[in-house]
Write a protein that holds these residues in place. Structure first.
Motif, PDB file in Angstrom:
ATOM      1  N   ILE A 168       0.828  -1.201   0.000  1.00 23.47           N
ATOM      2  CA  ILE A 168       0.000   0.000   0.000  1.00 23.47           C
ATOM      3  C   ILE A 168       0.867   1.257   0.000  1.00 23.47           C
ATOM      4  O   ILE A 168       0.487   2.278  -0.589  1.00 23.47           O
ATOM      5  CB  ILE A 168      -0.958  -0.021   1.205  1.00 23.47           C
ATOM      6  N   PHE A 169       2.023   1.200   0.628  1.00 24.38           N
ATOM      7  CA  PHE A 169       2.904   2.375   0.679  1.00 24.38           C
ATOM      8  C   PHE A 169       3.266   2.863  -0.720  1.00 24.38           C
ATOM      9  O   PHE A 169       3.303   4.074  -0.975  1.00 24.38           O
ATOM     10  CB  PHE A 169       4.165   2.037   1.463  1.00 24.38           C
ATOM     11  N   PHE A 170       3.506   1.939  -1.631  1.00 28.75           N
ATOM     12  CA  PHE A 170       3.945   2.319  -2.970  1.00 28.75           C
ATOM     13  C   PHE A 170       2.786   2.721  -3.877  1.00 28.75           C
ATOM     14  O   PHE A 170       3.000   3.413  -4.870  1.00 28.75           O
ATOM     15  CB  PHE A 170       4.732   1.168  -3.604  1.00 28.75           C
ATOM     16  N   VAL A 171       1.572   2.299  -3.562  1.00 34.37           N
ATOM     17  CA  VAL A 171       0.428   2.654  -4.406  1.00 34.37           C
ATOM     18  C   VAL A 171      -0.378   3.807  -3.810  1.00 34.37           C
ATOM     19  O   VAL A 171      -1.422   4.162  -4.335  1.00 34.37           O
ATOM     20  CB  VAL A 171      -0.488   1.427  -4.633  1.00 34.37           C
ATOM     21  N   THR A 172       0.093   4.376  -2.708  1.00 32.20           N
ATOM     22  CA  THR A 172      -0.553   5.527  -2.078  1.00 32.20           C
ATOM     23  C   THR A 172       0.289   6.767  -2.334  1.00 32.20           C
ATOM     24  O   THR A 172       1.517   6.711  -2.211  1.00 32.20           O
ATOM     25  CB  THR A 172      -0.710   5.295  -0.563  1.00 32.20           C
ATOM     26  N   PRO A 173      -0.330   7.893  -2.682  1.00 31.72           N
ATOM     27  CA  PRO A 173       0.435   9.128  -2.923  1.00 31.72           C
ATOM     28  C   PRO A 173       1.104   9.667  -1.667  1.00 31.72           C
ATOM     29  O   PRO A 173       0.676  10.672  -1.085  1.00 31.72           O
ATOM     30  CB  PRO A 173      -0.618  10.095  -3.457  1.00 31.72           C
ATOM     31  N   VAL A 174       2.148   8.984  -1.231  1.00 32.25           N
ATOM     32  CA  VAL A 174       2.935   9.437  -0.086  1.00 32.25           C
ATOM     33  C   VAL A 174       4.121  10.253  -0.577  1.00 32.25           C
ATOM     34  O   VAL A 174       4.317  11.398  -0.173  1.00 32.25           O
ATOM     35  CB  VAL A 174       3.420   8.247   0.765  1.00 32.25           C
ATOM     36  N   PHE A 175       4.913   9.670  -1.476  1.00 38.05           N
ATOM     37  CA  PHE A 175       6.095  10.357  -2.001  1.00 38.05           C
ATOM     38  C   PHE A 175       5.924  10.753  -3.464  1.00 38.05           C
ATOM     39  O   PHE A 175       6.840  11.288  -4.068  1.00 38.05           O
ATOM     40  CB  PHE A 175       7.337   9.475  -1.832  1.00 38.05           C
ATOM     41  N   TRP A 176       4.752  10.467  -4.039  1.00 41.16           N
ATOM     42  CA  TRP A 176       4.445  10.944  -5.380  1.00 41.16           C
ATOM     43  C   TRP A 176       3.074  11.610  -5.347  1.00 41.16           C
ATOM     44  O   TRP A 176       2.229  11.301  -4.514  1.00 41.16           O
ATOM     45  CB  TRP A 176       4.463   9.805  -6.412  1.00 41.16           C
ATOM     46  N   THR A 177       2.878  12.568  -6.236  1.00 41.00           N
ATOM     47  CA  THR A 177       1.648  13.353  -6.223  1.00 41.00           C
ATOM     48  C   THR A 177       0.529  12.626  -6.946  1.00 41.00           C
ATOM     49  O   THR A 177       0.768  11.853  -7.888  1.00 41.00           O
ATOM     50  CB  THR A 177       1.882  14.715  -6.896  1.00 41.00           C
ATOM     51  N   GLY A 211      -6.423   7.448  -6.965  1.00 40.04           N
ATOM     52  CA  GLY A 211      -5.733   7.986  -5.799  1.00 40.04           C
ATOM     53  C   GLY A 211      -6.650   8.749  -4.876  1.00 40.04           C
ATOM     54  O   GLY A 211      -6.547   8.655  -3.643  1.00 40.04           O
ATOM     55  N   ASP A 212      -7.580   9.524  -5.460  1.00 35.86           N
ATOM     56  CA  ASP A 212      -8.477  10.332  -4.641  1.00 35.86           C
ATOM     57  C   ASP A 212      -9.347   9.478  -3.726  1.00 35.86           C
ATOM     58  O   ASP A 212      -9.689   9.902  -2.615  1.00 35.86           O
ATOM     59  CB  ASP A 212      -9.377  11.197  -5.535  1.00 35.86           C
ATOM     60  N   PHE A 213      -9.718   8.279  -4.186  1.00 31.90           N
ATOM     61  CA  PHE A 213     -10.594   7.414  -3.392  1.00 31.90           C
ATOM     62  C   PHE A 213      -9.812   6.416  -2.530  1.00 31.90           C
ATOM     63  O   PHE A 213     -10.407   5.522  -1.934  1.00 31.90           O
ATOM     64  CB  PHE A 213     -11.566   6.669  -4.295  1.00 31.90           C
ATOM     65  N   ASN A 214      -8.504   6.580  -2.472  1.00 32.48           N
ATOM     66  CA  ASN A 214      -7.679   5.753  -1.587  1.00 32.48           C
ATOM     67  C   ASN A 214      -7.858   6.263  -0.158  1.00 32.48           C
ATOM     68  O   ASN A 214      -7.508   7.404   0.143  1.00 32.48           O
ATOM     69  CB  ASN A 214      -6.214   5.845  -2.010  1.00 32.48           C
ATOM     70  N   PRO A 215      -8.402   5.462   0.769  1.00 32.15           N
ATOM     71  CA  PRO A 215      -8.650   5.950   2.129  1.00 32.15           C
ATOM     72  C   PRO A 215      -7.393   6.439   2.839  1.00 32.15           C
ATOM     73  O   PRO A 215      -7.449   7.403   3.599  1.00 32.15           O
ATOM     74  CB  PRO A 215      -9.249   4.726   2.840  1.00 32.15           C
ATOM     75  N   LEU A 216      -6.255   5.776   2.585  1.00 32.63           N
ATOM     76  CA  LEU A 216      -5.032   6.198   3.249  1.00 32.63           C
ATOM     77  C   LEU A 216      -4.518   7.521   2.687  1.00 32.63           C
ATOM     78  O   LEU A 216      -3.941   8.331   3.411  1.00 32.63           O
ATOM     79  CB  LEU A 216      -3.962   5.111   3.120  1.00 32.63           C
ATOM     80  N   PHE A 217      -4.733   7.749   1.385  1.00 28.80           N
ATOM     81  CA  PHE A 217      -4.376   9.058   0.839  1.00 28.80           C
ATOM     82  C   PHE A 217      -5.248  10.143   1.450  1.00 28.80           C
ATOM     83  O   PHE A 217      -4.776  11.242   1.779  1.00 28.80           O
ATOM     84  CB  PHE A 217      -4.530   9.079  -0.677  1.00 28.80           C
ATOM     85  N   ALA A 218      -6.536   9.860   1.620  1.00 30.02           N
ATOM     86  CA  ALA A 218      -7.438  10.829   2.241  1.00 30.02           C
ATOM     87  C   ALA A 218      -6.988  11.147   3.666  1.00 30.02           C
ATOM     88  O   ALA A 218      -7.023  12.305   4.101  1.00 30.02           O
ATOM     89  CB  ALA A 218      -8.863  10.290   2.241  1.00 30.02           C
ATOM     90  N   ALA A 219      -6.550  10.116   4.401  1.00 30.63           N
ATOM     91  CA  ALA A 219      -6.084  10.329   5.771  1.00 30.63           C
ATOM     92  C   ALA A 219      -4.828  11.189   5.797  1.00 30.63           C
ATOM     93  O   ALA A 219      -4.661  12.031   6.695  1.00 30.63           O
ATOM     94  CB  ALA A 219      -5.820   8.980   6.437  1.00 30.63           C
ATOM     95  N   ILE A 220      -3.950  11.000   4.836  1.00 32.06           N
ATOM     96  CA  ILE A 220      -2.744  11.829   4.761  1.00 32.06           C
ATOM     97  C   ILE A 220      -3.085  13.241   4.324  1.00 32.06           C
ATOM     98  O   ILE A 220      -2.542  14.227   4.835  1.00 32.06           O
ATOM     99  CB  ILE A 220      -1.724  11.192   3.785  1.00 32.06           C
ATOM    100  N   ASP A 221      -4.010  13.365   3.404  1.00 33.72           N
ATOM    101  CA  ASP A 221      -4.338  14.658   2.808  1.00 33.72           C
ATOM    102  C   ASP A 221      -4.941  15.625   3.823  1.00 33.72           C
ATOM    103  O   ASP A 221      -4.673  16.830   3.769  1.00 33.72           O
ATOM    104  CB  ASP A 221      -5.295  14.459   1.642  1.00 33.72           C
ATOM    105  N   VAL A 222      -5.759  15.135   4.758  1.00 32.07           N
ATOM    106  CA  VAL A 222      -6.401  16.042   5.719  1.00 32.07           C
ATOM    107  C   VAL A 222      -5.386  16.649   6.684  1.00 32.07           C
ATOM    108  O   VAL A 222      -5.702  17.630   7.381  1.00 32.07           O
ATOM    109  CB  VAL A 222      -7.515  15.317   6.508  1.00 32.07           C
ATOM    110  N   VAL A 223      -4.176  16.084   6.741  1.00 35.75           N
ATOM    111  CA  VAL A 223      -3.117  16.652   7.573  1.00 35.75           C
ATOM    112  C   VAL A 223      -2.098  17.402   6.718  1.00 35.75           C
ATOM    113  O   VAL A 223      -1.640  18.487   7.091  1.00 35.75           O
ATOM    114  CB  VAL A 223      -2.412  15.543   8.388  1.00 35.75           C
ATOM    115  N   ARG A 224      -1.763  16.855   5.573  1.00 32.97           N
ATOM    116  CA  ARG A 224      -0.706  17.444   4.745  1.00 32.97           C
ATOM    117  C   ARG A 224      -1.161  18.704   4.028  1.00 32.97           C
ATOM    118  O   ARG A 224      -0.404  19.696   3.965  1.00 32.97           O
ATOM    119  CB  ARG A 224      -0.201  16.408   3.731  1.00 32.97           C
ATOM    120  N   ALA A 225      -2.350  18.700   3.468  1.00 35.48           N
ATOM    121  CA  ALA A 225      -2.809  19.832   2.654  1.00 35.48           C
ATOM    122  C   ALA A 225      -2.825  21.157   3.417  1.00 35.48           C
ATOM    123  O   ALA A 225      -2.321  22.166   2.901  1.00 35.48           O
ATOM    124  CB  ALA A 225      -4.179  19.525   2.058  1.00 35.48           C
ATOM    125  N   PRO A 226      -3.383  21.229   4.636  1.00 30.92           N
ATOM    126  CA  PRO A 226      -3.390  22.526   5.328  1.00 30.92           C
ATOM    127  C   PRO A 226      -2.006  23.044   5.675  1.00 30.92           C
ATOM    128  O   PRO A 226      -1.761  24.253   5.657  1.00 30.92           O
ATOM    129  CB  PRO A 226      -4.225  22.258   6.582  1.00 30.92           C
TER     130      PRO A 226
END
Length: 284
Positions: free
Chosen positions: A209-218, A229-244
């Motif tokens: 999951i680490f490699f298929v989630t936008p952690v180090f790639w946009t 990517g938008d519907f990846n739950p783990l990306f959503a969890a990262i996005d609510v902290v990273r984006a702001p």
């Protein structure tokens, strides 16, 4: 002895007993949660002790966590900014936040698998709410995230990246991540105690999951498949902290996904915890 020709026992009615009603499973689960929250001093102290014992005898102590993360950010920031042809001043802060939040999420999940098994002697010998052990696990990883968070201002200053008032939105994002970590740890803790194959399966899945989630790639890298990517739950969890913190808009469905995952996960876990809570001590 008789009264009016009848035995006394025959005249007396059935014996009335005032035994208290046994609480149902749902109430016992809620009581476990309430008692666990009330004993916050206990799981906070146990979480801090876990970190101290892990690095006992070390010169830097818990700062080794921050040091190793800094090395990873420096190495990956240089390599992947060249691979993706991205400006390091924008990419390195993006990478830093993505790695920090991912480490928190993945650690909560993996530690959640052993939330009950790692304290089997305490469960069998000391009567404590089961939620104490789960809260201890989540708070321990929150402390580690706090240690690593000192890298954020350092990286932002080095890259010339500012932080605006929108960064305050990171607070509700972190609260939701902790709530999700709580129910995930309970659910995976019970499943792992019952089925010992669960922890290695979860660890293997997280690596993929680490490699298929936008952690180090946009997520824009996916082009017309961005919705994956938008519907990846783990990306959503990262996005609510990273984006702001980056001062960027949230992905279209991040808050909806995280909110749905929080409510749905709590409901499912409440059912499982109420049903199987009494069996945890036997499973471990």
């Amino acid at each position: 002895m008789t009264v009016a020709g009848k035995p006394l026992s025959a005249q007396a009615g059935p014996v009335q007993t005032n035994r208290p009603a046994t609480p149902n499973r749902g109430r016992l689960a809620l009581r476990d949660l309430a008692n666990g929250m009330n004993q916050h001093w206990l799981w906070r102290a146990m979480a801090m002790q876990d970190i101290v014992l892990r690095y006992r005898g070390s010169v830097l102590g818990p700062l080794w966590l921050t040091f190793s993360t800094a090395i990873m950010i420096a190495a990956m920031g240089f390599v992947y900014s060249q691979i993706f042809h991205l400006d390091p001043e924008r990419y390195v802060p993006f990478l830093t936040l993505g790695l920090l939040v991912w480490q928190f999420i993945s650690s909560v999940i993996t530690d959640g698998c052993s939330a009950f098994m790692s304290v089997q002697h305490a469960i069998q010998q000391v009567r404590l709410p089961y939620t104490v052990h789960v809260l201890r696990s989540v708070f321990r990883n929150l402390l580690i995230l706090g240690h690593n968070a000192v890298l954020i201002p350092i990286v932002f200053l080095m890259m010339g990246h500012g932080i605006g008032w929108e960064a305050l939105m990171v607070i509700p994002g972190l609260v939701l991540l902790c709530i999700n970590g709580f129910w995930i740890s309970i659910l995976l803790g019970m499943l792992s105690a019952r089925f010992r194959d669960v922890p290695p399966i979860v660890a293997a899945l997280l690596q993929v999951i680490f490699f298929v989630t936008p952690v180090f790639w946009t997520v824009e890298t996916l082009g017309k498949y961005r919705h994956v990517g938008d519907f990846n739950p783990l990306f959503a969890a990262i996005d609510v902290v990273r984006a702001p913190l980056l001062g960027e808009p949230f992905a279209p469905y991040s808050w909806q996904i995280v909110g749905t995952m929080t409510v749905g996960g709590l409901l499912v876990t409440a059912v499982f915890f109420s049903r199987f809570r009494s069996r945890i001590a036997y499973w471990v």
